[in-house]
Design a protein around this motif. Structure first.
Motif, PDB file in Angstrom:
ATOM      1  N   VAL A 122       0.844  -1.191   0.000  1.00  0.00           N
ATOM      2  CA  VAL A 122       0.000   0.000   0.000  1.00  0.00           C
ATOM      3  C   VAL A 122       0.883   1.247   0.000  1.00  0.00           C
ATOM      4  N   ASN A 123       0.595   2.171  -0.910  1.00  0.00           N
ATOM      5  CA  ASN A 123       1.320   3.444  -0.950  1.00  0.00           C
ATOM      6  C   ASN A 123       0.731   4.333   0.135  1.00  0.00           C
ATOM      7  N   VAL A 124       1.252   4.197   1.332  1.00  0.00           N
ATOM      8  CA  VAL A 124       0.653   4.831   2.501  1.00  0.00           C
ATOM      9  C   VAL A 124       1.675   5.685   3.231  1.00  0.00           C
ATOM     10  N   THR A 125       1.209   6.789   3.812  1.00  0.00           N
ATOM     11  CA  THR A 125       2.078   7.681   4.564  1.00  0.00           C
ATOM     12  C   THR A 125       1.262   8.409   5.624  1.00  0.00           C
ATOM     13  N   SER A 126       1.940   8.931   6.619  1.00  0.00           N
ATOM     14  CA  SER A 126       1.274   9.797   7.606  1.00  0.00           C
ATOM     15  C   SER A 126       1.782  11.231   7.459  1.00  0.00           C
ATOM     16  N   SER A 127       2.519  11.485   6.369  1.00  0.00           N
ATOM     17  CA  SER A 127       3.128  12.792   6.129  1.00  0.00           C
ATOM     18  C   SER A 127       2.243  13.655   5.228  1.00  0.00           C
ATOM     19  N   PHE A 128       1.667  14.695   5.772  1.00  0.00           N
ATOM     20  CA  PHE A 128       0.799  15.578   4.984  1.00  0.00           C
ATOM     21  C   PHE A 128       1.547  16.382   3.927  1.00  0.00           C
ATOM     22  N   PRO A 129       2.847  16.705   4.101  1.00  0.00           N
ATOM     23  CA  PRO A 129       3.572  17.386   3.019  1.00  0.00           C
ATOM     24  C   PRO A 129       3.576  16.612   1.693  1.00  0.00           C
ATOM     25  N   LYS A 130       3.297  15.314   1.736  1.00  0.00           N
ATOM     26  CA  LYS A 130       3.205  14.515   0.514  1.00  0.00           C
ATOM     27  C   LYS A 130       2.061  15.010  -0.385  1.00  0.00           C
ATOM     28  N   LEU A 131       1.125  15.757   0.192  1.00  0.00           N
ATOM     29  CA  LEU A 131      -0.008  16.259  -0.582  1.00  0.00           C
ATOM     30  C   LEU A 131       0.422  17.284  -1.620  1.00  0.00           C
ATOM     31  N   LYS A 132       1.624  17.840  -1.505  1.00  0.00           N
ATOM     32  CA  LYS A 132       2.099  18.834  -2.463  1.00  0.00           C
ATOM     33  C   LYS A 132       2.229  18.260  -3.868  1.00  0.00           C
ATOM     34  N   GLU A 133       2.293  16.915  -3.970  1.00  0.00           N
ATOM     35  CA  GLU A 133       2.422  16.256  -5.267  1.00  0.00           C
ATOM     36  C   GLU A 133       1.059  15.887  -5.853  1.00  0.00           C
ATOM     37  N   VAL A 134      -0.010  16.152  -5.104  1.00  0.00           N
ATOM     38  CA  VAL A 134      -1.329  15.611  -5.429  1.00  0.00           C
ATOM     39  C   VAL A 134      -2.234  16.638  -6.118  1.00  0.00           C
ATOM     40  N   ASP A 135      -3.084  16.142  -7.045  1.00  0.00           N
ATOM     41  CA  ASP A 135      -4.037  16.994  -7.752  1.00  0.00           C
ATOM     42  C   ASP A 135      -5.433  16.948  -7.135  1.00  0.00           C
ATOM     43  N   VAL A 136      -5.798  15.777  -6.606  1.00  0.00           N
ATOM     44  CA  VAL A 136      -7.137  15.591  -6.046  1.00  0.00           C
ATOM     45  C   VAL A 136      -7.044  14.871  -4.705  1.00  0.00           C
ATOM     46  N   ILE A 137      -7.761  15.395  -3.720  1.00  0.00           N
ATOM     47  CA  ILE A 137      -7.802  14.778  -2.390  1.00  0.00           C
ATOM     48  C   ILE A 137      -9.227  14.304  -2.100  1.00  0.00           C
ATOM     49  N   PHE A 138      -9.384  13.024  -1.807  1.00  0.00           N
ATOM     50  CA  PHE A 138     -10.660  12.499  -1.319  1.00  0.00           C
ATOM     51  C   PHE A 138     -10.587  12.476   0.203  1.00  0.00           C
ATOM     52  N   LEU A 139     -11.443  13.259   0.846  1.00  0.00           N
ATOM     53  CA  LEU A 139     -11.437  13.309   2.307  1.00  0.00           C
ATOM     54  C   LEU A 139     -12.490  12.353   2.843  1.00  0.00           C
ATOM     55  N   CYS A 140     -12.036  11.333   3.577  1.00  0.00           N
ATOM     56  CA  CYS A 140     -12.925  10.263   4.054  1.00  0.00           C
ATOM     57  C   CYS A 140     -12.803  10.071   5.556  1.00  0.00           C
ATOM     58  N   VAL A 141     -12.672  11.170   6.288  1.00  0.00           N
ATOM     59  CA  VAL A 141     -12.601  11.094   7.745  1.00  0.00           C
ATOM     60  C   VAL A 141     -13.955  11.476   8.330  1.00  0.00           C
ATOM     61  N   LYS A 142     -14.150  11.206   9.609  1.00  0.00           N
ATOM     62  CA  LYS A 142     -15.383  11.593  10.285  1.00  0.00           C
ATOM     63  C   LYS A 142     -15.509  13.122  10.301  1.00  0.00           C
ATOM     64  N   SER A 143     -16.733  13.588  10.287  1.00  0.00           N
ATOM     65  CA  SER A 143     -16.972  15.038  10.314  1.00  0.00           C
ATOM     66  C   SER A 143     -16.401  15.679  11.578  1.00  0.00           C
ATOM     67  N   THR A 144     -16.299  14.898  12.635  1.00  0.00           N
ATOM     68  CA  THR A 144     -15.723  15.407  13.885  1.00  0.00           C
ATOM     69  C   THR A 144     -14.244  15.764  13.722  1.00  0.00           C
ATOM     70  N   ASP A 145     -13.592  15.211  12.689  1.00  0.00           N
ATOM     71  CA  ASP A 145     -12.157  15.427  12.482  1.00  0.00           C
ATOM     72  C   ASP A 145     -11.856  16.441  11.378  1.00  0.00           C
ATOM     73  N   THR A 146     -12.893  17.026  10.769  1.00  0.00           N
ATOM     74  CA  THR A 146     -12.691  17.882   9.592  1.00  0.00           C
ATOM     75  C   THR A 146     -11.776  19.065   9.877  1.00  0.00           C
ATOM     76  N   LYS A 147     -12.020  19.798  10.945  1.00  0.00           N
ATOM     77  CA  LYS A 147     -11.219  20.989  11.236  1.00  0.00           C
ATOM     78  C   LYS A 147      -9.753  20.629  11.465  1.00  0.00           C
ATOM     79  N   GLU A 148      -9.521  19.582  12.230  1.00  0.00           N
ATOM     80  CA  GLU A 148      -8.150  19.168  12.527  1.00  0.00           C
ATOM     81  C   GLU A 148      -7.406  18.775  11.258  1.00  0.00           C
ATOM     82  N   VAL A 149      -8.063  17.991  10.399  1.00  0.00           N
ATOM     83  CA  VAL A 149      -7.431  17.547   9.161  1.00  0.00           C
ATOM     84  C   VAL A 149      -7.228  18.724   8.205  1.00  0.00           C
ATOM     85  N   ALA A 150      -8.189  19.629   8.145  1.00  0.00           N
ATOM     86  CA  ALA A 150      -8.073  20.806   7.273  1.00  0.00           C
ATOM     87  C   ALA A 150      -6.839  21.630   7.632  1.00  0.00           C
TER      88      ALA A 150
END
Length: 334
Positions: free
Chosen positions: A57-85
């Motif tokens: 699995v191409n998996v990471t816990s590093s959010f800076p990896k998002l700099k390479e990404v074009d589209v993000i699917f957010l699939c976390v609980k609504s309770t976690d939205t602010k923290e993840v944002a």
């Protein structure tokens, strides 16, 4: 085109597997989830039959990896939205697109405000259960509805093409807000399953649970329509149609459950959260109805009481369920 999925729950795991099969995709998780996925890989089952296994699995816990990404699917609980944002902010290019596949109707506003990135809502109509980290089970078939967006037309068409070869299809619509509210109203029944411990099938077949669901949804429909939201233009997400069906004899309900291929162990996301001792999305579902009613000078006593019961269950962090009969008495439903 590079994709990212944030959240390795049931929905996120399934979305990642579909994307990874056709495009460059990365799964972003918490560190403890990362370790498990690195060791075990990811397995997707449809109705107890394994349909996909990913060893590496191409998996990471590093959010800076998002700099390479074009589209993000957010699939976390609504309770976690602010923290993840907050973690996404500054770690994503300005041209990226965030697609929220979450319950509730406020997540995209929160995401856009905090990240400064365009966010569009999606509505999921399939049900899935996370047996354990790294193993998701599709328990009820359905599709994903996404908001049409001319600026990101190329991306949305690419997503639709990716999913066309899977059992889950992408439907582009112009009025996703009505669909999101329709799903929210239908999902009000999740609280009943969380309190009684019943599976989705059990709650629909049980006459008393079905009666509680009916009155809970009826109250929600009245509040949302008072706000001026049009509900139920989709056959799949039609709260008023569901009200009619809930009043049918149990024989017809049993037939309908089989027709919809709802697995016997299909659980609502709220019940899954209770069983894991995790915070639920009760404030974003039944709580949303209660808040909306109060803001308009109305009352939603059933949904308000359901919120209080579930919040008390969260506080206790124990699986002490009550019977549908006891719940009906508590809610004043005869």
């Amino acid at each position: 085109m590079k994709y990212a999925v944030i959240g390795p729950g049931a929905i996120g795991s399934i979305i990642y597997c579909i994307l990874e099969d056709k495009r460059d995709a990365i799964l972003i998780t918490k560190p403890y989830q990362l370790k498990i996925l690195k060791e075990k890989g990811l397995k997707i089952k449809e109705f107890n039959k394994t349909v996909r296994t990913i060893r590496n699995v191409n998996v990471t816990s590093s959010f800076p990896k998002l700099k390479e990404v074009d589209v993000i699917f957010l699939c976390v609980k609504s309770t976690d939205t602010k923290e993840v944002a907050k973690k996404i902010k500054g770690n994503v290019k300005k041209s990226a697109l965030i697609i929220s596949l979450q319950n509730g109707v406020r997540n995209t506003d929160i995401l856009s405000k905090i990240t400064g990135i365009t966010s569009i809502p999606g509505v999921v109509t399939f049900n899935a259960t996370l047996n354990e980290i790294g193993e998701a089970l599709l328990t009820m078939k359905g599709n994903i509805y996404l908001q049409n967006n001319k600026e990101f037309e190329y991306i949305l068409n690419d997503i639709r093409e990716i999913f066309n070869s899977s059992s889950i299809k992408i439907k582009l619509v112009d009025d996703i807000i009505s669909l999101a509210w329709s799903k929210l109203v239908i999902n009000l029944q999740n609280a009943i399953t969380a309190i009684t411990g019943q599976t989705i099938r059990q709650s629909l077949i049980d006459p008393i649970s079905r009666k509680i669901i009916y009155h809970t949804l009826e109250e929600g429909i009245k509040v949302v329509e008072k706000k001026g939201v049009k509900l139920g233009f989709s056959f799949v997400l039609n709260p008023k149609l569901l009200l009619f069906l809930l009043r049918l004899p149990t024989f017809f309900i049993r037939f309908g459950v089989r027709l919809m291929r709802i697995e016997s162990d299909a659980k609502s996301s709220m019940l899954q959260s209770i069983l894991r001792g995790k915070p639920t999305e009760i404030e974003f579902l039944n709580g949303e109805i209660d808040k909306l009613a109060r803001n308009m000078g109305l009352k939603a006593p059933i949904n308000r009481e359901l919120v209080q019961i579930v919040k008390e269950m969260e506080r206790r962090k124990e699986h002490r369920f009550i019977s549908p009969l006891e719940l009906a008495a508590t809610l004043g439903i005869n």
